[in-house]
Design an enzyme around this catalytic site. Structure first.
Site, PDB file in Angstrom:
ATOM      1  N   PRO A  33     -13.240 -14.765  41.890  1.00 15.61           N
ATOM      2  CA  PRO A  33     -13.990 -13.504  41.789  1.00 15.61           C
ATOM      3  C   PRO A  33     -13.620 -12.747  40.521  1.00 15.61           C
ATOM      4  CG  PRO A  33     -13.115 -13.795  43.996  1.00 15.61           C
ATOM      5  CD  PRO A  33     -12.502 -14.871  43.149  1.00 15.61           C
ATOM      6  N   GLU A  34     -14.628 -12.299  39.785  1.00 12.32           N
ATOM      7  CA  GLU A  34     -14.404 -11.560  38.547  1.00 12.32           C
ATOM      8  C   GLU A  34     -14.706 -10.083  38.769  1.00 12.32           C
ATOM      9  OE1 GLU A  34     -12.973 -12.794  36.043  1.00 12.32           O
ATOM     10  OE2 GLU A  34     -13.135 -14.952  36.362  1.00 12.32           O
TER      11      GLU A  34
END
Length: 271
Positions: free
Chosen positions: A2-3
Protein backbone atom coordinates in the site's frame (compact mmCIF):
# COMPACT_ATOMS: atom_id res chain seq x y z
CA UNK A 1 2.61 -2.62 -0.89
CA UNK A 2 0.00 0.00 0.00
CA UNK A 3 1.29 3.44 -0.99
CA UNK A 4 0.34 6.94 0.12
CA UNK A 5 -3.01 7.15 -1.74
CA UNK A 6 -4.10 3.76 -0.40
CA UNK A 7 -3.13 4.73 3.15
CA UNK A 8 -4.94 8.05 2.81
CA UNK A 9 -8.07 6.26 1.60
CA UNK A 10 -7.70 3.91 4.57
CA UNK A 11 -7.54 6.91 6.91
CA UNK A 12 -10.66 8.37 5.35
CA UNK A 13 -12.40 5.00 5.63
CA UNK A 14 -11.71 4.27 9.29
CA UNK A 15 -11.82 7.79 10.76
CA UNK A 16 -15.63 8.15 10.98
CA UNK A 17 -15.80 4.93 13.02
CA UNK A 18 -13.15 5.74 15.63
CA UNK A 19 -12.96 9.54 15.89
CA UNK A 20 -13.95 10.65 19.42
CA UNK A 21 -14.46 7.02 20.48
CA UNK A 22 -12.94 5.55 23.64
CA UNK A 23 -10.80 2.41 23.65
CA UNK A 24 -12.22 -0.33 25.86
CA UNK A 25 -9.67 -3.07 25.17
CA UNK A 26 -6.58 -3.85 23.09
CA UNK A 27 -5.87 -7.45 22.11
CA UNK A 28 -2.36 -8.24 20.86
CA UNK A 29 -1.90 -11.77 19.49
CA UNK A 30 1.51 -11.18 17.89
CA UNK A 31 3.89 -8.79 19.61
CA UNK A 32 6.65 -9.10 17.03
CA UNK A 33 5.91 -7.28 13.78
CA UNK A 34 8.54 -5.29 11.87
CA UNK A 35 9.49 -3.95 15.28
CA UNK A 36 8.31 -5.27 18.66
CA UNK A 37 5.00 -3.73 19.71
CA UNK A 38 5.71 -1.72 22.88
CA UNK A 39 3.79 -2.79 25.96
CA UNK A 40 2.85 0.88 26.47
CA UNK A 41 0.08 0.48 23.88
CA UNK A 42 -1.93 -1.23 26.60
CA UNK A 43 -1.93 2.03 28.59
CA UNK A 44 -4.26 3.79 26.15
CA UNK A 45 -7.23 1.67 27.20
CA UNK A 46 -9.84 4.09 28.49
CA UNK A 47 -8.62 6.98 26.35
CA UNK A 48 -10.52 8.79 23.61
CA UNK A 49 -9.31 9.23 20.03
CA UNK A 50 -8.49 12.91 19.49
CA UNK A 51 -7.55 12.73 15.82
CA UNK A 52 -6.70 10.34 12.99
CA UNK A 53 -3.99 11.71 10.70
CA UNK A 54 -1.44 10.43 8.20
CA UNK A 55 2.27 11.14 7.77
CA UNK A 56 3.73 9.50 4.68
CA UNK A 57 2.45 5.90 4.92
CA UNK A 58 2.04 6.02 8.71
CA UNK A 59 -1.39 6.40 10.31
CA UNK A 60 -1.27 8.54 13.44
CA UNK A 61 -4.05 8.02 15.99
CA UNK A 62 -3.68 10.70 18.65
CA UNK A 63 -4.79 10.52 22.30
CA UNK A 64 -4.24 12.94 25.16
CA UNK A 65 -1.12 11.09 26.35
CA UNK A 66 0.51 10.28 23.03
CA UNK A 67 0.16 8.97 19.48
CA UNK A 68 -0.41 5.44 18.27
CA UNK A 69 1.47 4.85 14.99
CA UNK A 70 0.29 2.21 12.53
CA UNK A 71 2.06 1.07 9.37
CA UNK A 72 0.67 -1.52 6.97
CA UNK A 73 4.03 -2.77 5.72
CA UNK A 74 3.82 -4.85 2.55
CA UNK A 75 0.68 -6.88 3.21
CA UNK A 76 -1.21 -5.30 6.11
CA UNK A 77 -4.85 -4.30 6.12
CA UNK A 78 -7.05 -2.44 8.58
CA UNK A 79 -10.74 -3.25 9.01
CA UNK A 80 -13.58 -1.88 11.09
CA UNK A 81 -15.62 -4.82 12.44
CA UNK A 82 -18.05 -5.62 15.28
CA UNK A 83 -16.13 -6.34 18.48
CA UNK A 84 -17.52 -9.89 18.65
CA UNK A 85 -16.06 -10.85 15.26
CA UNK A 86 -13.92 -13.97 15.63
CA UNK A 87 -10.23 -13.67 14.73
CA UNK A 88 -8.80 -15.28 11.62
CA UNK A 89 -5.25 -16.14 10.63
CA UNK A 90 -2.83 -13.19 10.76
CA UNK A 91 -5.17 -11.02 12.88
CA UNK A 92 -2.43 -9.61 15.10
CA UNK A 93 -4.00 -6.61 16.85
CA UNK A 94 -7.61 -5.71 17.73
CA UNK A 95 -8.44 -2.28 19.17
CA UNK A 96 -11.93 -2.26 20.72
CA UNK A 97 -14.01 0.91 21.05
CA UNK A 98 -16.99 1.84 23.17
CA UNK A 99 -19.27 2.16 20.12
CA UNK A 100 -19.14 -1.59 19.56
CA UNK A 101 -16.56 -1.72 16.78
CA UNK A 102 -12.92 -2.71 16.65
CA UNK A 103 -10.04 -1.71 14.44
CA UNK A 104 -8.33 -4.91 13.33
CA UNK A 105 -4.81 -5.19 11.90
CA UNK A 106 -4.23 -8.25 9.72
CA UNK A 107 -0.70 -8.66 8.38
CA UNK A 108 0.40 -11.99 6.84
CA UNK A 109 4.03 -10.96 6.27
CA UNK A 110 4.38 -9.06 9.57
CA UNK A 111 6.24 -6.13 8.00
CA UNK A 112 3.73 -3.68 9.44
CA UNK A 113 4.14 -1.82 12.70
CA UNK A 114 2.28 -0.70 15.81
CA UNK A 115 4.27 1.89 17.74
CA UNK A 116 3.65 4.37 20.54
CA UNK A 117 4.92 7.96 20.75
CA UNK A 118 4.56 9.03 24.40
CA UNK A 119 3.44 12.65 24.69
CA UNK A 120 3.55 12.73 20.88
CA UNK A 121 7.37 12.79 20.96
CA UNK A 122 9.14 11.05 18.07
CA UNK A 123 12.00 9.96 20.33
CA UNK A 124 13.34 7.32 17.90
CA UNK A 125 13.16 9.65 14.90
CA UNK A 126 10.74 7.47 12.96
CA UNK A 127 9.02 10.45 11.37
CA UNK A 128 11.78 13.04 11.67
CA UNK A 129 13.73 11.86 8.62
CA UNK A 130 10.76 12.08 6.27
CA UNK A 131 10.60 14.71 3.57
CA UNK A 132 7.61 16.96 2.90
CA UNK A 133 4.18 15.64 2.02
CA UNK A 134 3.75 15.77 -1.77
CA UNK A 135 0.30 17.38 -1.63
CA UNK A 136 1.41 20.30 0.52
CA UNK A 137 2.81 23.69 -0.50
CA UNK A 138 6.16 22.69 1.01
CA UNK A 139 6.69 20.40 -1.98
CA UNK A 140 7.17 22.77 -4.90
CA UNK A 141 9.43 23.44 -7.86
CA UNK A 142 11.88 25.61 -5.92
CA UNK A 143 12.26 22.93 -3.25
CA UNK A 144 12.80 20.07 -5.70
CA UNK A 145 15.24 22.06 -7.85
CA UNK A 146 17.27 22.94 -4.78
CA UNK A 147 17.41 19.31 -3.63
CA UNK A 148 18.34 18.12 -7.14
CA UNK A 149 21.39 20.38 -7.54
CA UNK A 150 24.47 18.38 -8.55
CA UNK A 151 22.68 15.08 -7.98
CA UNK A 152 23.60 12.31 -10.41
CA UNK A 153 20.84 10.02 -9.11
CA UNK A 154 18.25 8.96 -11.67
CA UNK A 155 15.16 11.12 -11.26
CA UNK A 156 12.89 8.17 -10.56
CA UNK A 157 14.95 6.98 -7.60
CA UNK A 158 15.31 10.61 -6.51
CA UNK A 159 11.57 11.25 -6.19
CA UNK A 160 11.04 7.85 -4.54
CA UNK A 161 13.51 8.78 -1.78
CA UNK A 162 11.49 9.48 1.38
CA UNK A 163 13.90 12.14 2.76
CA UNK A 164 13.30 14.08 -0.49
CA UNK A 165 9.51 13.65 -0.65
CA UNK A 166 7.26 11.02 0.89
CA UNK A 167 4.69 8.82 -0.76
CA UNK A 168 5.85 8.65 -4.38
CA UNK A 169 5.90 4.87 -4.80
CA UNK A 170 6.89 2.95 -7.91
CA UNK A 171 3.50 3.11 -9.62
CA UNK A 172 3.10 6.83 -9.04
CA UNK A 173 6.68 7.63 -10.02
CA UNK A 174 6.18 5.90 -13.39
CA UNK A 175 2.91 7.68 -14.01
CA UNK A 176 4.16 11.12 -12.95
CA UNK A 177 7.29 10.96 -15.07
CA UNK A 178 5.25 9.95 -18.10
CA UNK A 179 2.88 12.86 -17.57
CA UNK A 180 5.84 15.24 -17.21
CA UNK A 181 7.62 13.87 -20.31
CA UNK A 182 10.77 12.93 -18.35
CA UNK A 183 12.62 9.64 -18.73
CA UNK A 184 13.00 7.75 -15.45
CA UNK A 185 16.76 7.40 -15.96
CA UNK A 186 17.40 11.12 -16.46
CA UNK A 187 19.87 12.53 -13.93
CA UNK A 188 18.06 14.65 -11.36
CA UNK A 189 20.73 17.33 -11.33
CA UNK A 190 20.62 17.87 -15.10
CA UNK A 191 16.90 18.66 -15.25
CA UNK A 192 15.91 22.31 -15.48
CA UNK A 193 13.90 24.02 -12.78
CA UNK A 194 11.06 24.37 -15.29
CA UNK A 195 10.91 20.62 -15.89
CA UNK A 196 11.19 19.82 -12.20
CA UNK A 197 8.35 22.24 -11.44
CA UNK A 198 6.25 20.47 -14.05
CA UNK A 199 7.15 17.14 -12.43
CA UNK A 200 6.00 18.42 -9.04
CA UNK A 201 2.65 19.42 -10.56
CA UNK A 202 2.31 16.01 -12.22
CA UNK A 203 3.10 14.15 -8.98
CA UNK A 204 0.37 16.11 -7.24
CA UNK A 205 -2.13 15.41 -10.02
CA UNK A 206 -1.37 11.68 -10.11
CA UNK A 207 -1.66 11.27 -6.33
CA UNK A 208 -4.81 13.38 -6.08
CA UNK A 209 -6.42 11.33 -8.85
CA UNK A 210 -5.44 8.07 -7.14
CA UNK A 211 -6.96 9.22 -3.83
CA UNK A 212 -10.13 10.32 -5.62
CA UNK A 213 -10.39 6.97 -7.37
CA UNK A 214 -9.90 5.18 -4.07
CA UNK A 215 -12.63 7.24 -2.51
CA UNK A 216 -15.10 6.08 -5.14
CA UNK A 217 -14.01 2.47 -5.67
CA UNK A 218 -13.03 1.47 -2.14
CA UNK A 219 -15.79 2.70 0.12
CA UNK A 220 -16.31 -0.10 2.61
CA UNK A 221 -13.85 -0.85 5.38
CA UNK A 222 -16.43 -2.80 7.38
CA UNK A 223 -16.45 -6.13 5.50
CA UNK A 224 -14.29 -8.86 7.02
CA UNK A 225 -13.32 -10.24 3.62
CA UNK A 226 -12.49 -6.84 2.14
CA UNK A 227 -9.02 -5.96 0.97
CA UNK A 228 -8.26 -2.29 1.59
CA UNK A 229 -5.01 -1.22 0.01
CA UNK A 230 -4.80 -1.28 -3.74
CA UNK A 231 -7.82 -0.16 -5.70
CA UNK A 232 -8.76 0.04 -9.36
CA UNK A 233 -6.80 2.78 -11.06
CA UNK A 234 -6.68 4.24 -14.55
CA UNK A 235 -2.96 3.80 -15.17
CA UNK A 236 -1.36 5.21 -18.31
CA UNK A 237 1.85 3.18 -18.55
CA UNK A 238 2.67 1.21 -15.39
CA UNK A 239 2.66 -2.52 -16.13
CA UNK A 240 2.11 -1.92 -19.85
CA UNK A 241 5.57 -2.48 -21.33
CA UNK A 242 5.36 -3.37 -25.02
CA UNK A 243 1.90 -1.88 -25.43
CA UNK A 244 1.25 1.29 -27.44
CA UNK A 245 1.99 4.61 -25.77
CA UNK A 246 -1.35 6.31 -25.01
CA UNK A 247 0.03 9.53 -26.52
CA UNK A 248 1.99 8.53 -29.65
CA UNK A 249 1.30 4.78 -30.06
CA UNK A 250 5.01 3.86 -29.96
CA UNK A 251 5.75 0.65 -28.01
CA UNK A 252 6.39 1.36 -24.34
CA UNK A 253 9.87 0.43 -23.11
CA UNK A 254 10.86 -1.17 -19.80
CA UNK A 255 14.08 -0.99 -17.80
CA UNK A 256 14.98 -2.10 -14.27
CA UNK A 257 16.04 0.48 -11.72
CA UNK A 258 17.04 -0.67 -8.25
CA UNK A 259 15.21 -3.92 -8.96
CA UNK A 260 11.96 -2.20 -9.90
CA UNK A 261 10.20 -1.87 -13.22
CA UNK A 262 10.35 1.47 -15.00
CA UNK A 263 8.10 1.82 -18.02
CA UNK A 264 8.45 4.81 -20.36
CA UNK A 265 7.96 6.04 -23.91
CA UNK A 266 11.24 6.83 -25.67
CA UNK A 267 9.40 9.27 -27.94
CA UNK A 268 7.37 11.20 -25.38
CA UNK A 269 9.85 11.16 -22.49
CA UNK A 270 13.24 12.81 -22.76
CA UNK A 271 16.33 13.17 -20.61
Amino acid sequence: MPELPEVEVCRLGISPHIQDQTITDIVVRQWQLRWPIPEEVKTITGQKVVSVKRRSKYLLIAFNTGTLVLHLGMSGTLRILPTKTQPVKHDHVDIHFDNGVMLKLNDPRRFGAVLWLPEHQDVDGILAKLGPEPLTEAFNGDYLADKAKNRTTAIKQFIMNNPIVVGVGNIYANESLFMAGIRPDAQAGKLSKKRLTLLVDCIKQVLEKAIAQGGTTLKDFTQSDGKPGYFAQELQIYGKAGKPCPKCQSPLMEIRQSGRSSVFCKSCQKK
